[in-house]
Structures are given as C-alpha cells and as structure tokens.
Scaffold this motif. Structure first.
Motif, PDB file in Angstrom:
ATOM      1  N   LEU A 151      -5.911   0.278  -5.818  1.00  0.00           N
ATOM      2  CA  LEU A 151      -5.315   1.513  -5.271  1.00  0.00           C
ATOM      3  C   LEU A 151      -5.073   2.550  -6.368  1.00  0.00           C
ATOM      4  N   PHE A 152      -4.623   2.105  -7.519  1.00  0.00           N
ATOM      5  CA  PHE A 152      -4.395   3.052  -8.622  1.00  0.00           C
ATOM      6  C   PHE A 152      -5.697   3.711  -9.052  1.00  0.00           C
ATOM      7  N   LEU A 153      -6.711   2.881  -9.365  1.00  0.00           N
ATOM      8  CA  LEU A 153      -7.937   3.460  -9.928  1.00  0.00           C
ATOM      9  C   LEU A 153      -8.679   4.304  -8.902  1.00  0.00           C
ATOM     10  N   SER A 154      -8.742   3.840  -7.651  1.00  0.00           N
ATOM     11  CA  SER A 154      -9.477   4.623  -6.661  1.00  0.00           C
ATOM     12  C   SER A 154      -8.804   5.976  -6.466  1.00  0.00           C
ATOM     13  N   SER A 155      -7.465   5.973  -6.373  1.00  0.00           N
ATOM     14  CA  SER A 155      -6.781   7.253  -6.141  1.00  0.00           C
ATOM     15  C   SER A 155      -6.922   8.171  -7.350  1.00  0.00           C
ATOM     16  N   LEU A 156      -6.763   7.608  -8.550  1.00  0.00           N
ATOM     17  CA  LEU A 156      -6.881   8.453  -9.749  1.00  0.00           C
ATOM     18  C   LEU A 156      -8.264   9.080  -9.839  1.00  0.00           C
ATOM     19  N   LEU A 157      -9.303   8.258  -9.657  1.00  0.00           N
ATOM     20  CA  LEU A 157     -10.662   8.772  -9.864  1.00  0.00           C
ATOM     21  C   LEU A 157     -11.123   9.665  -8.715  1.00  0.00           C
ATOM     22  N   GLN A 158     -10.501   9.506  -7.558  1.00  0.00           N
ATOM     23  CA  GLN A 158     -10.797  10.416  -6.460  1.00  0.00           C
ATOM     24  C   GLN A 158     -10.278  11.821  -6.786  1.00  0.00           C
ATOM     25  N   ARG A 159      -9.126  11.852  -7.436  1.00  0.00           N
ATOM     26  CA  ARG A 159      -8.444  13.137  -7.601  1.00  0.00           C
ATOM     27  C   ARG A 159      -8.697  13.814  -8.935  1.00  0.00           C
ATOM     28  N   MET A 160      -9.180  13.075  -9.928  1.00  0.00           N
ATOM     29  CA  MET A 160      -9.377  13.702 -11.241  1.00  0.00           C
ATOM     30  C   MET A 160     -10.423  12.958 -12.056  1.00  0.00           C
ATOM     31  N   SER A 161     -10.889  13.647 -13.129  1.00  0.00           N
ATOM     32  CA  SER A 161     -11.806  13.020 -14.080  1.00  0.00           C
ATOM     33  C   SER A 161     -11.125  12.935 -15.431  1.00  0.00           C
TER      34      SER A 161
ATOM     35  N   GLY B 159     -14.335  10.264   0.809  1.00  0.00           N
ATOM     36  CA  GLY B 159     -14.221  11.715   0.987  1.00  0.00           C
ATOM     37  C   GLY B 159     -12.868  12.222   0.560  1.00  0.00           C
ATOM     38  N   GLU B 160     -12.255  13.043   1.407  1.00  0.00           N
ATOM     39  CA  GLU B 160     -11.037  13.732   0.960  1.00  0.00           C
ATOM     40  C   GLU B 160      -9.736  13.113   1.430  1.00  0.00           C
ATOM     41  N   ARG B 161      -9.832  12.149   2.371  1.00  0.00           N
ATOM     42  CA  ARG B 161      -8.575  11.523   2.818  1.00  0.00           C
ATOM     43  C   ARG B 161      -8.087  10.561   1.729  1.00  0.00           C
ATOM     44  N   PRO B 162      -6.779  10.231   1.734  1.00  0.00           N
ATOM     45  CA  PRO B 162      -6.294   9.277   0.739  1.00  0.00           C
ATOM     46  C   PRO B 162      -6.960   7.911   0.913  1.00  0.00           C
ATOM     47  N   VAL B 163      -7.177   7.210  -0.195  1.00  0.00           N
ATOM     48  CA  VAL B 163      -7.802   5.886  -0.154  1.00  0.00           C
ATOM     49  C   VAL B 163      -6.813   4.882   0.441  1.00  0.00           C
ATOM     50  N   CYS B 164      -7.304   3.853   1.148  1.00  0.00           N
ATOM     51  CA  CYS B 164      -6.389   2.802   1.603  1.00  0.00           C
ATOM     52  C   CYS B 164      -6.997   1.423   1.342  1.00  0.00           C
ATOM     53  N   VAL B 165      -6.182   0.386   1.559  1.00  0.00           N
ATOM     54  CA  VAL B 165      -6.597  -0.975   1.227  1.00  0.00           C
ATOM     55  C   VAL B 165      -7.904  -1.353   1.923  1.00  0.00           C
ATOM     56  N   SER B 166      -8.063  -0.897   3.163  1.00  0.00           N
ATOM     57  CA  SER B 166      -9.255  -1.325   3.902  1.00  0.00           C
ATOM     58  C   SER B 166     -10.534  -0.683   3.365  1.00  0.00           C
ATOM     59  N   ASP B 167     -10.408   0.228   2.386  1.00  0.00           N
ATOM     60  CA  ASP B 167     -11.623   0.795   1.776  1.00  0.00           C
ATOM     61  C   ASP B 167     -12.221  -0.149   0.735  1.00  0.00           C
ATOM     62  N   ARG B 168     -11.494  -1.227   0.422  1.00  0.00           N
ATOM     63  CA  ARG B 168     -11.914  -2.078  -0.695  1.00  0.00           C
ATOM     64  C   ARG B 168     -13.338  -2.587  -0.550  1.00  0.00           C
ATOM     65  N   SER B 169     -13.666  -3.040   0.664  1.00  0.00           N
ATOM     66  CA  SER B 169     -15.009  -3.608   0.835  1.00  0.00           C
ATOM     67  C   SER B 169     -16.084  -2.517   0.791  1.00  0.00           C
ATOM     68  N   ARG B 170     -15.679  -1.278   0.949  1.00  0.00           N
ATOM     69  CA  ARG B 170     -16.660  -0.181   0.904  1.00  0.00           C
ATOM     70  C   ARG B 170     -16.882   0.341  -0.510  1.00  0.00           C
TER      71      ARG B 170
ATOM     72  N   GLN C 131       0.832  -1.202   0.000  1.00  0.00           N
ATOM     73  CA  GLN C 131       0.000   0.000   0.000  1.00  0.00           C
ATOM     74  C   GLN C 131       0.876   1.266   0.000  1.00  0.00           C
ATOM     75  N   ASP C 132       1.886   1.289   0.860  1.00  0.00           N
ATOM     76  CA  ASP C 132       2.751   2.473   0.921  1.00  0.00           C
ATOM     77  C   ASP C 132       3.449   2.704  -0.413  1.00  0.00           C
ATOM     78  N   ILE C 133       3.931   1.595  -1.001  1.00  0.00           N
ATOM     79  CA  ILE C 133       4.652   1.717  -2.264  1.00  0.00           C
ATOM     80  C   ILE C 133       3.734   2.264  -3.358  1.00  0.00           C
ATOM     81  N   VAL C 134       2.536   1.659  -3.468  1.00  0.00           N
ATOM     82  CA  VAL C 134       1.619   2.092  -4.533  1.00  0.00           C
ATOM     83  C   VAL C 134       1.191   3.530  -4.296  1.00  0.00           C
ATOM     84  N   LEU C 135       0.867   3.857  -3.058  1.00  0.00           N
ATOM     85  CA  LEU C 135       0.353   5.201  -2.811  1.00  0.00           C
ATOM     86  C   LEU C 135       1.398   6.271  -3.115  1.00  0.00           C
ATOM     87  N   SER C 136       2.655   5.972  -2.840  1.00  0.00           N
ATOM     88  CA  SER C 136       3.660   7.001  -3.135  1.00  0.00           C
ATOM     89  C   SER C 136       3.826   7.145  -4.653  1.00  0.00           C
ATOM     90  N   SER C 137       3.711   6.021  -5.357  1.00  0.00           N
ATOM     91  CA  SER C 137       3.811   6.084  -6.808  1.00  0.00           C
ATOM     92  C   SER C 137       2.588   6.791  -7.415  1.00  0.00           C
TER      93      SER C 137
END
Ligand code: HEM
Ligand code: PLO
Length: 480
Positions: free
Chosen positions: A430-440, A316-327, A128-134
């Motif tokens: 992690l890639f798709l959730s972070s990308l779509l959270q931050r941009m369209s 919401g506005e916090r960074p996405v994490c692995v435990s959000d998967r089921s949500r 998770q840390d590796i992907v999120l930093s990338s």
C-alpha cells in the motif's frame, strides 16, 4: 600456544580454529559485519561450518538447502533462542515472541499474537484504512518540499510509526505531536544500543560490563514502559466483549486462554512486551525496507517508470486498494527484489538446537547456535544470475507469471517465521503503490546516487540519502 588451539575436529563439520576465552575471534579479523564475514569464511571453509563465538559453539549456514533443513524440516528441533544480555533487558526476561526461548507458553503466546494480527490484517479492511490515511499525510509532506532535495527517512519513519501506533493501541498522531516524538526518540535509542553489529553477539562478554550504551538502553526501556503501561491501563479500563479495537484489546481478550498452563498463562508483562515488540518490529523493518526500495528505484529509473506504467494501466487515478495487489505483479516483484538484495535481517535472529540433532548429515549437539546467513543465500551465484544486480524480472518466469524461488526467505521460514509477514507485505504494497502513483523519485541535480552498501545496526539500513520528488499530474497536493 599451539597446544591451546583446539583442533578443528568438532563433529565432522569444517570448523574455524579456536582459543580458550577468545573462541575463534583471532581468525575472524577484518571488522566485517557478520553477514559479510560469514560469506567470506564460507569461501574458505565451505557453505556450512562451525566456529566458537566466545564460548558458544555456532554453526553458520550459507546455503539454502541446509537453511531449509534447519528452519523447515527440522524446524521444531531448531526453534530455540539463545540468551542475550540486551534482549533479556528489553523483554523482561523473554516475555516476548522474537527473543524468547521455545516453551509451551511461548507457543500459545505466538499463536495468540498471530491470530490477533490476522484480525487486523487482510481480513478486516481496517489495516487498509489505517495505512491509506497515513499515506495521504506522507504524500502531502513529501510534496510540500517544493522540488528541493531532502532525506525521505524521517517522514517515512513517522508514517510507518503512525500506522503501528494505530494498530497496536489506536493512537494516531499529527505531525509534531509530543507523544509521537517521545515514541520515536525511545525507539531510536533502543535501535542504537540494542545490537550495534547485528543480533549475532560476536563479542558477547563485552556486554556484561556496565557501559554507557547499557545505561541509554535502560533509560529508553523505562520511557517505553511508562508509555505502554499507561496505554495498557487505559485499555483495561475500557475493555468489553465487543470486537477488539486494536492489538492490545485482542491480546487482553485472549489472555484468559491457557491460564492452566505450567508457569502461568499470558501475564500483563507478556501483553506489554508483545505490544512493545510489535511496535519495534513493525517500525524498524517496514521503514527500512521502504527506504531500501526507494534507494534502488532512484538508481534504476526504468524500473520506477515500469511500476508507474503498471499503476497507470491497472489503477488510474482512484486511490489504490488491497484488492489491486493481484493486478500489480511487477510492483510485487520490485518489493521481493528489494528484500532479496538487501534483507533487513541478514543473519535472521540466532536459533539454537533444542535437542541433539543434525544438519546435512553432520551431528549437531543440543544448545548449538545456528546462524542462517540469509545474505549469502540471497546472493548465492549458483541460484541467482548476477546476484548483485537489482533485477525485479528474476521473480517472473518466461510466461510473465510470478515465481518465488526456494532460496528467497526474507522473513525466515518454519516455526520461527516472522509473525508480521502478511502485515508487512500489505503495508509495503500500500505504501509503495500509493507513493509511486502520486509522485516520482529522482536524484537531486549533481548529487551522487544513494550508497547501497548499508550499515548494520539491529537491522541492515541504507546510509542517509537525498531525493527530489515531482508530483504526478493531478496529485500536486499529495492527496485527494
Ligand atoms: C521475526 C523479517 C516485519 C514481527 C522475523 C525474522 C525475520 C523477519 C527475518 C526472524 C526469523 C528467524 O529468526 O528465523 C521481517 C521483515 C519484515 C518484518 C523483512 C518487513 C519487511 C515485521 C512486522 C512485525 C514483525 C511488521 C510485527 C508487527 C516479528 C516477530 C518475530 C519476527 C514477533 C519473531 C518470531 C519468532 O521468533 O517466533 N521477522 N519482519 N515483523 N518478526 Fe518480522
Ligand atoms: C527494534 C527497536 C525496538 O524498540 C525494539 C525491537 C523489537 C523487536 C525487534 C526490533 C527492535 C528489530 C527488528 C527485529 C524485531 C523482532 C524481529 C525483527 C529483530 C529491536 C527482525 C528483523 O528479525
């Protein structure tokens, strides 16, 4: 000529006719890639049929029932791999996982790799840390274009390459780093030359003649080996009994197991080939899947908005994490639908029968190649309503619960199932959730939508396309 044409009576399976040397080639005209060719032949010969690819008797499976029989019920009997000239070069004679034939050492090796992946995957939080930093770097880069249309492929590939480099040998690279460029260049060279029309050798004998492709492939392998050997030596010199820093450490630590095995244990060559393969598989498949999904999201703005609404509500506005998967069930459905409609490995890797066996009651002799046409299975109109339509809702039941139909197998199944599946799913999420959270993502003004036909190289890739990105409010810089 009539006498030379073999009668279509091999076993009781429907078969294409064949000629000596040419095999069934004269009946396979049209120049289609294997997955489409086999789907078309399936309409004429039925869902299971045999053909001769050059000298090799091959059985094609276009239906999930027989695919599950071969991959799962009789998985062990069909866990072999055929010899291929290019992959033999790539893997130093099968010292890898994917292209190595079944053997006790292969089993041990595969288990070691699997355990090492789990060490870095879900369990550790490190992935998770590796992907999120990338992802942060990727978002900054994508949003720096200032509203112009651009091809997302180089940035996405670089971000995924960076994740895999950290995972395999703990190197992270800045944009423009020369070693990163070297890695991307040799990988691209291998991708271009290893299997132009997929991994099914329709014209196997052509490969034995020396040609420019083979030269390029050998040069790229030399560059790869130099770089990876250096990493291996560095790791050996600094290895200790502590927790492994990366995949190379985990493999080196596990090397001691099974030394009593016949034919020796896991050698340095095995470690090197595994690192190279984790790297190649990790980059090609994940970046291609991401690019397919982005292409479909640009085609289907309501789907994109629904994923974003889900993210907005659940994260919401916090960074996405692995435990959000089921949500985030709808996002998982979008990922599944992307892998259904455009499986990156549309005919898997060829399997071979290790003993005399049978498929659907038809006898199949030892050494027969089995080609599982996942493309046909993922587009089977008997099991998928309007199979050519991108519709993530098909992975939800009437009560909105997620379902996985038995005819959905983008990673294969059984003893040869993808070893990187959970790693890949975590990365995609992690890639798709972070990308779509931050941009369209949308089409540039006046541009035609991405071509969704695809091009088959070693994996099935989308043709290059352009997008425009707009930041979500509060994410204008790409990262926080
Ligand atoms: C095998 C799909 C990501 C490593 C396979 C196979 C498929 C597949 C279809 C062949 C199964 C068969 O022949 O029956 C995918 C997809 C991915 C993905 C769709 C991502 C979206 C990864 C990643 C890694 C990886 C991230 C490693 C880091 C492997 C290996 C094999 C394999 C080593 C060979 C397994 C064997 O032959 O025993 N994958 N893969 N894959 N994959 Fe993946
Ligand atoms: C991609 C190019 C790399 O340089 C070498 C490599 C290693 C493993 C291969 C991968 C390539 C392509 C995708 C493959 C993967 C093993 C499993 C995966 C074939 C050739 C799939 C999708 O089956």
């Amino acid at each position: 000529l009539f006498l030379l044409v073999c009668s279509p009576a091999r076993g009781s399976l429907p078969s294409l006719p064949s000629l000596p040397l040419l095999g069934s080639l004269p009946w396979m005209g049209g120049g289609l890639p294997p997955h489409l060719l086999f789907s078309e032949l399936g309409h004429r010969y039925g869902p299971v049929f045999s053909l001769l690819l050059g000298p090799h008797l091959s059985v094609v499976l276009n239906r999930h029932q027989e695919a599950r029989e071969v991959l799962l019920q009789r998985g062990r009997e069909f866990a072999g791999r055929p010899f291929m000239v290019t992959t033999d070069l790539l893997t130093r004679g099968g010292k890898d996982i994917a292209f190595s034939d079944f053997s006790p050492l292969w089993k041990l090796h595969r288990r070691l790799v699997h355990n090492s992946f789990s060490l870095f995957g879900e369990g550790s939080g490190r992935l998770q840390d590796i992907v999120l930093s990338s992802v942060d770097d990727l978002c900054v880069e994508l949003l720096s274009g200032g509203g112009r249309g651009f091809d997302p492929s180089p940035a996405v590939t670089r971000a995924v390459t960076n994740v895999v480099c950290t995972l395999v040998f703990s190197s992270t690279y800045r944009h423009g780093d020369t070693e990163l460029q070297e890695v991307m260049r040799y990988n691209d060279g291998i991708v271009q030359t290893i299997a132009g029309g997929g991994l099914v050798d329709i014209y196997p004998w052509m490969k034995v003649f020396p040609n420019r492709c083979l030269r390029t492939l050998k040069d790229c392998i030399t560059v790869r080996d130099r770089l990876l050997s250096r990493k291996l030596e560095e790791h050996k010199a600094s290895l200790n009994d502590g927790p492994p820093r990366d995949l190379l450490d985990a493999l080196l630590q596990g090397q001691g197991e099974g030394v009593q095995q016949e034919g020796g244990g896991i050698t340095d060559d095995h470690v090197l080939m595994t690192a190279a393969e984790a790297f190649g598989a990790g980059v090609e498949t994940t970046s291609t899947t991401l690019l397919w999904i982005l292409a479909y999201l640009v085609h289907h703005p309501p789907v994109q908005r629904r994923v974003q609404a889900e993210l907005d509500k659940q994260v919401g506005e916090r960074p996405v994490c692995v435990s959000d998967r089921s949500r985030l069930p709808y996002l998982e459905c979008v990922i599944n639908e992307g892998m259904r409609i455009r499986p990156v490995s549309p005919v898997l890797i060829p399997h071979t029968a290790m003993t005399d066996s049978s498929i659907g009651g038809h006898p199949v002799g030892r050494g027969t190649r089995v080609l599982v046409n996942m493309w046909a299975i993922h587009h089977d109109p008997e099991h998928w309503d309007k199979p050519d339509l991108f519709n993530p809702d098909r992975f939800l039941d009437d009560r909105g619960q997620r379902v996985t139909p038995p005819c959905f197998m983008p990673f294969g199944a059984g003893p040869r199932v993808c070893v990187g599946e959970s790693l890949a799913r975590l990365e995609l999420f992690l890639f798709l959730s972070s990308l779509l959270q931050r941009m369209s993502f949308k089409l540039p003004d006046g541009a035609s939508p991405p071509n969704l036909q695809g091009r088959l190289g070693v994996v099935l890739q989308p043709l290059p396309y352009k997008v425009v990105v707009t930041p979500t409010e509060g994410w204008e810089g790409g990262a926080k």
